[in-house]
Design an enzyme around this catalytic site. Sequence first.
Site, PDB file in Angstrom:
ATOM      1  CG  HIS A 317      -7.244  -3.285   5.529  1.00  0.00           C
ATOM      2  ND1 HIS A 317      -6.435  -2.272   5.159  1.00  0.00           N
ATOM      3  CD2 HIS A 317      -7.831  -3.754   4.492  1.00  0.00           C
ATOM      4  CE1 HIS A 317      -6.406  -2.352   3.908  1.00  0.00           C
ATOM      5  NE2 HIS A 317      -6.911  -3.188   3.507  1.00  0.00           N
ATOM      6  CD  GLU A 318     -10.355  -6.747   3.746  1.00  0.00           C
ATOM      7  OE1 GLU A 318     -11.046  -6.259   2.643  1.00  0.00           O
ATOM      8  OE2 GLU A 318      -9.296  -6.889   3.362  1.00  0.00           O
ATOM      9  CG  HIS A 321     -11.512  -1.923   1.452  1.00  0.00           C
ATOM     10  ND1 HIS A 321     -10.823  -0.781   1.281  1.00  0.00           N
ATOM     11  CD2 HIS A 321     -10.710  -2.806   2.238  1.00  0.00           C
ATOM     12  CE1 HIS A 321      -9.566  -1.113   1.035  1.00  0.00           C
ATOM     13  NE2 HIS A 321      -9.291  -2.386   1.518  1.00  0.00           N
ATOM     14  CD  GLU A 397      -6.269  -2.341  -0.335  1.00  0.00           C
ATOM     15  OE1 GLU A 397      -5.779  -2.347   1.055  1.00  0.00           O
ATOM     16  OE2 GLU A 397      -7.244  -2.269  -0.809  1.00  0.00           O
TER      17      GLU A 397
END
Length: 459
Positions: A317-318, A321, A397
Site C-alpha cells: 500500500h505504501e 503512494h 488512499e
Amino acid sequence: MEVFSAVLAFAWLIYVWETYLSSRQHKIYKIVKDIPKELTSVIDSGTFEKSRLYALDKSNYGFWNGLYSQIELTLILCLGGLPFLWDLSGKVLGKLGCDPGNEIVHSLMFSFLGNIFSLITDLPWKLYYTFVIEENHGFNKMTLGFFLTDMMKKTAVSEAISMPLMALIIYIVKVGGDYFFVYAWLIVFIISMVLLHVYPEYIAPLFDKYTPLPEGDLKQKIENLAKSLDYPLQKLYVVEGSKRSSHSNAYMYGFRKNKRIVLFDTLLEDYSPVTREDKEEDFKKEDISQSEDGDATGESKKKIGCNTEEVVAVLGHELGHWYYSHMVKNLVIMQFNIFFMFFMFGKLMNMHVLFSGFGFPNFQPILIRLYVVFSFLFSPFNEVMSFLMNVLSRRFEFQADEFAVNLGKKQYLKTALLKLFKDNLSFPVADWLYSTRHYSHPPLLERLRGMDDVKAKRE
C-alpha cells in the site's frame, strides 16, 4: 475594531461548526453498539466495545479541550494579550542587555515567551490525555520523567528550527521590496527540502532508537517487493515506538535513489522488545478470560501487530503512494499554497486597519501582521483547503489500496487493516459529514468495500 470583531466572530463560527460535526460523531459512538455485519466474523464484541469506549473518551476530551482553547484565545485577544506580551518581551530584552528596538530580536523573544505560555497552558491537557485516557486504554508506555524530558527535547528542537526561519522571514519582508513573497517562499521551500532529509536522518534519532531490520524472511520479502517495482530501497529500519505507545505505523522517506522504509516495532508481530512484554501479557490474560466467557478464542489475540505477509501487504500500500507520486503531488500543492499565502500577505500587510484592532494602532510588527493574516484572515481559505486536501488524500488512499490489491495482497492487506484497527482500538463506524471534513483516510468499511470492488490483476 470592525475587522477585529469580524475575525473573532468567524473564529467562533468555525468553532461552533466543528463542535456540531464532533457532536454528530459523538452520537455515533454512543448509539452504535452492534458490530457492523461485515466485521462480525473478524472483530469480537469485547474489542468493539473497547474501541467504542476509547472513542467516547477521546471525543469528550476533544470537546472540553476545544472549548478551553477557544475561550483562552478569545480572552487573549479581547484583553490585549498580544500587545501585553510584546511589551513584556521588550522589558525582558532590556533586562538582558539587548536592544528592544531591534524588531527581529524583539519578535524572537515575543515568539519564545508565547511558546512557553502555550507549553504551560497545554501541559495539563497533554498529561491528562497521556496518563489518563491513553493509560486507561492500555496505550501509554511513558513514565512521567520520560514524558517531560521528551517534551523539553521536542520544544528545544522546534525552537532551534523555527527561530532562525522566523528571523529570515521577517528580514526578507523588511528588505525584500515588492517581490519579497518570492524570496520568502524560496527560503521556506529550501528549508523544507533540507528538513525532509535532515529530520529523519539526524533529528528523529534524538527521540527514538532506529535499528536495521534484522535479517530474515520479512526483510527478504520486503526487498524482493521493492526490487520487483524498481523501488530504490537503501535501508530498512525498525523504530522503537513501543517505549511511547502501543499504536503502530510505517512510513517511507528519502530523495530519488536513496529511499528508506521505517517500521514501528509495534507493527511487527514477531518483534518483541522488552517494552512490549507487558502489553502482550495483557493480551494473553485477556484471551484466557475471554475464552472462558466464550467471547474470543485464546489464539486470536496472543500477539499484537501483523505477521510477515501482512506487513508486506501494508508496504505494498505504501509503495502505491510512491508509484503514483502522491508525496510529490502533496508537496507541490503545499508549495503552491505557501506561495499564494505569501503573495496575499503582501497585498494585505500594509492595510493598517486590519491590525489596529489587535492592540497595535501605531507600530505594527511584521510578526504580528504575519500572525493575524495567516491565523485569522486566512482561516476561511484554510478551512476550504483542509477539506479539499482530505478529499484528495482519501482518493490517494483508495489508489494505494488498489495498487496493493493488484500486487495480489488484497486478503493480507484486509487482515492487516483489521488487526491494526483492533490493536489501535479504532472505531470502524463514522458519521458521513464528520468523516468528510476530518478523515484524511477513508473509514475502514469503505476501504474494505473498495478493495472488494477492485479486480486484482495479479491474484
